[in-house]
Write a protein that holds these residues in place. Structure first.
Motif, PDB file in Angstrom:
ATOM      1  N   TRP A   1      47.174  42.471  42.301  1.00 12.77           N
ATOM      2  CA  TRP A   1      48.104  43.523  42.181  1.00 12.77           C
ATOM      3  C   TRP A   1      47.519  44.994  42.161  1.00 12.77           C
ATOM      4  CZ3 TRP A   1      46.946  40.204  38.293  1.00 12.77           C
ATOM      5  CH2 TRP A   1      46.385  40.796  37.072  1.00 12.77           C
ATOM      6  N   LYS A   2      46.337  45.190  42.741  1.00 13.51           N
ATOM      7  CA  LYS A   2      45.658  46.298  42.950  1.00 13.51           C
ATOM      8  C   LYS A   2      45.161  46.381  44.268  1.00 13.51           C
ATOM      9  CE  LYS A   2      45.250  48.267  38.281  1.00 13.51           C
ATOM     10  NZ  LYS A   2      43.917  48.108  37.138  1.00 13.51           N
ATOM     11  N   MET A   3      45.033  45.052  45.057  1.00 15.66           N
ATOM     12  CA  MET A   3      44.392  45.011  46.265  1.00 15.66           C
ATOM     13  C   MET A   3      45.276  45.473  47.573  1.00 15.66           C
ATOM     14  SD  MET A   3      42.363  41.359  48.067  1.00 15.66           S
ATOM     15  CE  MET A   3      41.388  41.404  46.667  1.00 15.66           C
ATOM     16  N   SER A   4      44.604  46.174  48.419  1.00 12.06           N
ATOM     17  CA  SER A   4      45.589  46.430  49.477  1.00 12.06           C
ATOM     18  C   SER A   4      45.509  45.239  50.602  1.00 12.06           C
ATOM     19  CB  SER A   4      44.994  47.878  50.138  1.00 12.06           C
ATOM     20  OG  SER A   4      43.912  47.827  50.822  1.00 12.06           O
ATOM     21  N   GLU A   5      46.358  45.454  51.606  1.00 10.41           N
ATOM     22  CA  GLU A   5      46.635  44.238  52.622  1.00 10.41           C
ATOM     23  C   GLU A   5      45.110  44.809  53.535  1.00 10.41           C
ATOM     24  OE1 GLU A   5      50.158  44.655  54.440  1.00 10.41           O
ATOM     25  OE2 GLU A   5      49.582  43.193  55.972  1.00 10.41           O
ATOM     26  N   GLU A   6      44.736  45.900  53.606  1.00 15.06           N
ATOM     27  CA  GLU A   6      43.541  46.347  54.502  1.00 15.06           C
ATOM     28  C   GLU A   6      42.364  45.642  53.720  1.00 15.06           C
ATOM     29  OE1 GLU A   6      46.078  48.607  53.451  1.00 15.06           O
ATOM     30  OE2 GLU A   6      46.798  48.652  55.745  1.00 15.06           O
ATOM     31  N   GLU A   7      42.217  45.738  52.450  1.00 17.18           N
ATOM     32  CA  GLU A   7      40.999  44.944  51.781  1.00 17.18           C
ATOM     33  C   GLU A   7      41.236  43.456  51.920  1.00 17.18           C
ATOM     34  OE1 GLU A   7      40.416  48.229  48.098  1.00 17.18           O
ATOM     35  OE2 GLU A   7      42.003  46.661  47.817  1.00 17.18           O
ATOM     36  N   PHE A   8      42.274  43.164  52.074  1.00 22.16           N
ATOM     37  CA  PHE A   8      42.493  41.498  52.230  1.00 22.16           C
ATOM     38  C   PHE A   8      41.913  41.259  53.667  1.00 22.16           C
ATOM     39  CE2 PHE A   8      44.244  37.662  53.786  1.00 22.16           C
ATOM     40  CZ  PHE A   8      43.956  36.766  52.552  1.00 22.16           C
ATOM     41  N   ASP A   9      42.555  41.894  54.596  1.00 26.67           N
ATOM     42  CA  ASP A   9      42.158  41.500  56.036  1.00 26.67           C
ATOM     43  C   ASP A   9      40.719  41.842  56.174  1.00 26.67           C
ATOM     44  OD1 ASP A   9      44.808  40.826  56.543  1.00 26.67           O
ATOM     45  OD2 ASP A   9      45.590  42.846  57.311  1.00 26.67           O
ATOM     46  N   ARG A  10      39.983  42.852  55.867  1.00 32.86           N
ATOM     47  CA  ARG A  10      38.840  43.149  56.234  1.00 32.86           C
ATOM     48  C   ARG A  10      37.737  42.084  55.834  1.00 32.86           C
ATOM     49  NH1 ARG A  10      36.188  44.792  60.542  1.00 32.86           N
ATOM     50  NH2 ARG A  10      33.934  45.186  60.091  1.00 32.86           N
ATOM     51  N   VAL A  11      37.953  41.750  54.642  1.00 34.98           N
ATOM     52  CA  VAL A  11      37.204  40.635  53.865  1.00 34.98           C
ATOM     53  C   VAL A  11      37.268  39.400  54.667  1.00 34.98           C
ATOM     54  CG1 VAL A  11      36.572  39.174  51.831  1.00 34.98           C
ATOM     55  CG2 VAL A  11      36.997  41.743  51.506  1.00 34.98           C
ATOM     56  N   LEU A  12      38.683  38.909  54.942  1.00 35.67           N
ATOM     57  CA  LEU A  12      38.652  37.663  55.833  1.00 35.67           C
ATOM     58  C   LEU A  12      38.175  37.953  57.128  1.00 35.67           C
ATOM     59  CD1 LEU A  12      40.427  34.977  55.008  1.00 35.67           C
ATOM     60  CD2 LEU A  12      40.374  36.836  53.483  1.00 35.67           C
ATOM     61  N   GLU A  13      38.315  38.931  57.788  1.00 34.58           N
ATOM     62  CA  GLU A  13      37.810  39.244  59.110  1.00 34.58           C
ATOM     63  C   GLU A  13      36.275  39.045  59.319  1.00 34.58           C
ATOM     64  OE1 GLU A  13      39.675  42.397  62.295  1.00 34.58           O
ATOM     65  OE2 GLU A  13      38.966  43.089  60.439  1.00 34.58           O
ATOM     66  N   VAL A  14      35.587  40.004  58.318  1.00 43.25           N
ATOM     67  CA  VAL A  14      33.917  39.532  58.414  1.00 43.25           C
ATOM     68  C   VAL A  14      33.657  38.312  57.874  1.00 43.25           C
ATOM     69  CG1 VAL A  14      32.223  40.745  57.457  1.00 43.25           C
ATOM     70  CG2 VAL A  14      33.927  42.098  57.922  1.00 43.25           C
ATOM     71  N   ASN A  15      33.968  37.846  56.783  1.00 38.10           N
ATOM     72  CA  ASN A  15      33.362  36.860  56.001  1.00 38.10           C
ATOM     73  C   ASN A  15      34.060  35.537  56.977  1.00 38.10           C
ATOM     74  OD1 ASN A  15      32.543  38.668  54.381  1.00 38.10           O
ATOM     75  ND2 ASN A  15      33.521  37.589  52.676  1.00 38.10           N
TER      76      ASN A  15
END
Ligand SMILES: NC(=O)c1ccc[n+]([C@@H]2O[C@H](COP(=O)([O-])OP(=O)(O)OC[C@H]3O[C@@H](n4cnc5c(N)ncnc54)[C@H](O)[C@@H]3O)[C@@H](O)[C@H]2O)c1
Length: 241
Positions: free
Chosen positions: A90-104
């Motif tokens: 509930w505090k995570m932004s869409e950008e934070e989700f996307d970037r972690v999936l993108e890199v990892n």
């Protein structure tokens, strides 16, 4: 043990990746390090530096082309580069989700897609993906745990796709390891993580390197699609995760 072998380590400029690169160098390998930040102090003795972002297909292609031009082959790929952006959902932004999936996850996939045709052609290769014990589930890491769980699944699929070409694909899942990534944690968070470790033991990047060189060895030719925890026992026991 790795003389005559060419090894590519992503995210090898610091932390766990640096220890992996150093271990391969010590064992006689020719090591390339692909990282988006190469320190000023870097020398070729630390591994041949390739600056690039693994989420950019052009950077990945350029790095692979450079290695092929200079060394003509890639025997071992270690997908180590990874990031965290921790928050409860509930505090995570869409950008934070996307970037972690993108890199990892996507970054590792892009690396595999670029390197695997070369390994298939030579009928030899070792791919080691660095996931995390967190793939089992960790509050505050819906992005990170999902990315590492995806990496575990990617490993298993590629192991099957490459089984007839002497290319193995395995996962190393570290637990709590002291690196710049974890040194950025708040002291109270770090302390609570240490307390959950069996015997209060924290791992070192070198502990992870030991598991990586095992999977990467020629002798490990019949071991593929597997996951090895390097976590001092944290993933076992009734209290896990
Ligand atoms: N430290 C731990 O406790 C721990 C535990 C489990 C898993 N891991 C995993 O181990 C790996 C290494 O972790 P670490 O603690 O050494 O991290 P770190 O932050 O110290 O080092 C990561 C390296 O990856 C590079 N990198 C990040 N994004 C990149 C990108 N898009 N392209 C190219 N390079 C990039 C960084 O520049 C850095 O040099 C990660 O995949 C991490 O998820 C770490």
């Amino acid at each position: 043990m790795f003389s005559d072998q060419v090894i590519l380590v992503t995210g090898g400029a610091r932390g766990i990746g640096k220890a992996i690169a150093e271990r391969f160098l010590r064992l006689g390998g020719t090591v390339y390090v692909l990282d988006q930040h190469i320190p000023e102090s870097w020398s070729d003795a630390d591994g041949m530096p390739l600056k690039g972002d693994i989420t950019q297909a052009d950077d990945v292609a350029a790095a692979v082309r450079t290695i092929m031009d200079r060394s003509g082959r890639i025997d071992v790929l270690v997908n180590n580069a990874g990031i965290t952006r921790d928050h409860v959902i509930w505090k995570m932004s869409e950008e934070e989700f996307d970037r972690v999936l993108e890199v990892n996850l996507k970054g590792a996939w892009l690396m595999c897609r670029a390197v695997i045709p070369l390994m298939r052609e030579r009928r030899y290769g070792r791919i080691v993906n660095i996931a995390s014990r967190a793939w089992l589930g960790n509050p505050g890491q819906s992005n990170y745990a999902a990315s590492k769980g995806g990496l575990v699944s990617l490993t298993r699929v590629l192991a099957l796709e490459l089984a007839n070409r002497n290319v193995t694909v395995n996962t190393v899942a570290p637990g709590l390891i002291r690196t710049p990534l974890t040194e950025a944690l708040k002291p109270e968070v770090w302390e609570s993580l240490v307390q959950k470790q069996p015997g209060g033991q924290v791992g070192t990047p070198e502990d992870v390197a030991t598991a990586v060189t095992f999977f990467a060895s020629r002798e490990a030719q019949f071991i593929t699609g597997q996951l090895l925890y390097v976590d001092g026992g944290r993933s076992v026991g009734a209290g896990a995760p």
